[in-house]
Design an enzyme around this catalytic site. Structure first.
Site, PDB file in Angstrom:
ATOM      1  N   CYS A  16       0.883  -1.161   0.000  1.00 24.21           N
ATOM      2  CA  CYS A  16       0.000   0.000   0.000  1.00 24.21           C
ATOM      3  C   CYS A  16       0.920   1.209   0.000  1.00 24.21           C
ATOM      4  O   CYS A  16       1.744   1.361   0.908  1.00 24.21           O
ATOM      5  CB  CYS A  16      -0.849  -0.014   1.269  1.00 24.21           C
ATOM      6  SG  CYS A  16      -1.864   1.462   1.471  1.00 24.21           S
ATOM      7  N   CYS A  74      -0.297   4.170  -6.481  1.00 26.60           N
ATOM      8  CA  CYS A  74      -1.378   3.606  -5.674  1.00 26.60           C
ATOM      9  C   CYS A  74      -1.660   2.240  -6.271  1.00 26.60           C
ATOM     10  O   CYS A  74      -1.744   2.093  -7.500  1.00 26.60           O
ATOM     11  CB  CYS A  74      -2.609   4.503  -5.758  1.00 26.60           C
ATOM     12  SG  CYS A  74      -4.079   3.788  -4.998  1.00 26.60           S
TER      13      CYS A  74
HETATM   14  N1  DGL Z   1      -4.024   0.958  -1.817  1.00 27.90           N
HETATM   15  C1  DGL Z   1      -3.767   2.293  -1.346  1.00 27.90           C
HETATM   16  C2  DGL Z   1      -2.429   2.821  -1.847  1.00 27.90           C
HETATM   17  O1  DGL Z   1      -1.696   2.143  -2.549  1.00 27.90           O
HETATM   18  C3  DGL Z   1      -4.803   3.302  -1.809  1.00 27.90           C
HETATM   19  C4  DGL Z   1      -6.157   3.211  -1.289  1.00 27.90           C
HETATM   20  C5  DGL Z   1      -6.389   3.946   0.019  1.00 27.90           C
HETATM   21  O2  DGL Z   1      -6.631   5.169  -0.003  1.00 27.90           O
HETATM   22  O3  DGL Z   1      -6.378   3.268   1.028  1.00 27.90           O
HETATM   23  O4  DGL Z   1      -2.096   3.932  -1.534  1.00 27.90           O
END
Ligand code: DGL
Length: 271
Positions: free
Chosen positions: A81, A192
Site C-alpha cells: 500500500c 497507488c
Molecule cells: N491501496 C492504497 C495505496 O496504494 C490506496 C487506497 C487507500 O486510499 O487506502 O495507496
C-alpha cells in the site's frame, strides 16, 4: 552464497498487506514471479481508504497490520500500500525484527531508470503525496529530477467500488492526468496499488510516449531478490498456497478481490 541445491528451504509464508484490495495487484505479481512461495494477505478493508487519513493515523493502522502478520511468523512483510509505505515504512522497519519491503523505493528506482527528460509524474493518494516519500526517494536517486506529484482522491474509491470502465472513472482519471500532461512528463508512477486496474485508460489519456511505472511489478522483483540474497526461498519444486485475512466483510473481500487478483480467492478469514 550457499549452493542452491544444498540450501534448506525456508517454509515460512510471506506476509502482504494493504488498506484493502489494491495490494492484490502486488500479490498477483508475487504469485506469478514466485509460484513456489506461500503468501498471507491482509486487507485492512475495515479501515479503507487510508488516502484521506492523517499520516499519524495511517502509521497506527500500518503498525496494527504489520503486527497481525508478524503474529503468523512470516519471513518477510510487503507493505503493498503506497499510503502505508509512504507514511510508515522507516518506523515499521525500526520496530519489527522481520524484514519489511515497501512499494515506494522500487517504483522510484524504476522511474529514474525510465525517464529520458528527467521529468517524472506521480499519481497517488493524498496521504502519499503529502508524505513526500516518493519525492524524497526520487531525489535521493537523482537530485536533478523534476517531480510533479498529483493527488487523485477520487480514483481509488471509485476503482474499488466496481466498474473500472465507467465514464465517472474516465472523468476522474482525465482530471488527474491533466496537470501531468501540461507539465510534459515522460514517465508517470502509478503510486497507488489500485491504479494498475485502469492502466489501459491512463495509457490512452497520457499518450504512447509516456512510460507508466507499475510499482506492483517492481516490488515483486525486489521481493524475489531479497529472498534469493538472504537465502530464505522456499523449495522451488513445490506450488505455493495463499490465503487471506480481512478486517472487513469476508464475502465482499472475496467478490471485489478476485478482480484485482485475477486468480480465485478461496479462504478468507475475518480478523
Ligand atoms: N491501496 C492504497 C495505496 O496504494 C490506496 C487506497 C487507500 O486510499 O487506502 O495507496
Amino acid at each position: 552464497m550457499t549452493d542452491e541445491n544444498t540450501q534448506t528451504p525456508d517454509r515460512r509464508a510471506i506476509g502482504v498487506f494493504d488498506s484493502g484490495v489494491g495490494g492484490l495487484t502486488v500479490l498477483h505479481e508475487c504469485l506469478v514471479n514466485l509460484p513456489h512461495e506461500d503468501f498471507i494477505y491482509l486487507g485492512d478493508t475495515g479501515n479503507f481508504p487510508y488516502g484521506p487519513k492523517s499520516l499519524a493515523e495511517v502509521r497506527r493502522l500500518a503498525f496494527a497490520a504489520a503486527a497481525r502478520l508478524a503474529s503468523e511468523d512470516v519471513k518477510l512483510i510487503v507493505v503493498a500500500c503506497n499510503s502505508a509505505a509512504a507514511a510508515a515504512l522507516p518506523q515499521l522497519q525500526s520496530s519489527f525484527a522481520t524484514p519489511i519491503v515497501g512499494v515506494v523505493m522500487p517504483g522510484a528506482r524504476a522511474a529514474v531508470q525510465a525517464t529520458r527528460e528527467r521529468r517524472v509524474g506521480l499519481l497517488a493518494t493524498e496521504a502519499t503525496v503529502r508524505s513526500n516519500a516518493y519525492q524524497n526517494a526520487l531525489h535521493t536517486l537523482d537530485a536533478g529530477l523534476e517531480v510533479f506529484a498529483i493527488a487523485a482522491p477520487r480514483l481509488a474509491p471509485l476503482i474499488q467500488g466496481g466498474d473500472v470502465f465507467s465514464e465517472e472513472i474516465e472523468g476522474a482519471a482525465r482530471e488527474a492526468v491533466a496537470p501531468l500532461k501540461a507539465a510534459g512528463v515522460d514517465t508517470v508512477i502509478l503510486g497507488c496499488t489500485h491504479y494498475p486496474l485502469i492502466s489501459p485508460m491512463l495509457r490512452r489519456l497520457l499518450g504512447p510516449h509516456v512510460s507508466l511505472i507499475n510499482s506492483a511489478e517492481e516490488t515483486a522483483r525486489e521481493v524475489a531478490e531479497i529472498l534469493a540474497r538472504k537465502e530464505i526461498d522456499n523449495d522451488r519444486e513445490r506450488e505455493g498456497r495463499y490465503r487471506f485475512l480481512t478486517t472487513g466483510d469476508a464475502e465482499e473481500f472475496r467478490d471485489v478481490g478476485a478482480r484485482f487478483l485475477q486468480l480465485p480467492i478461496r479462504e478468507v478469514e475475518q480478523t
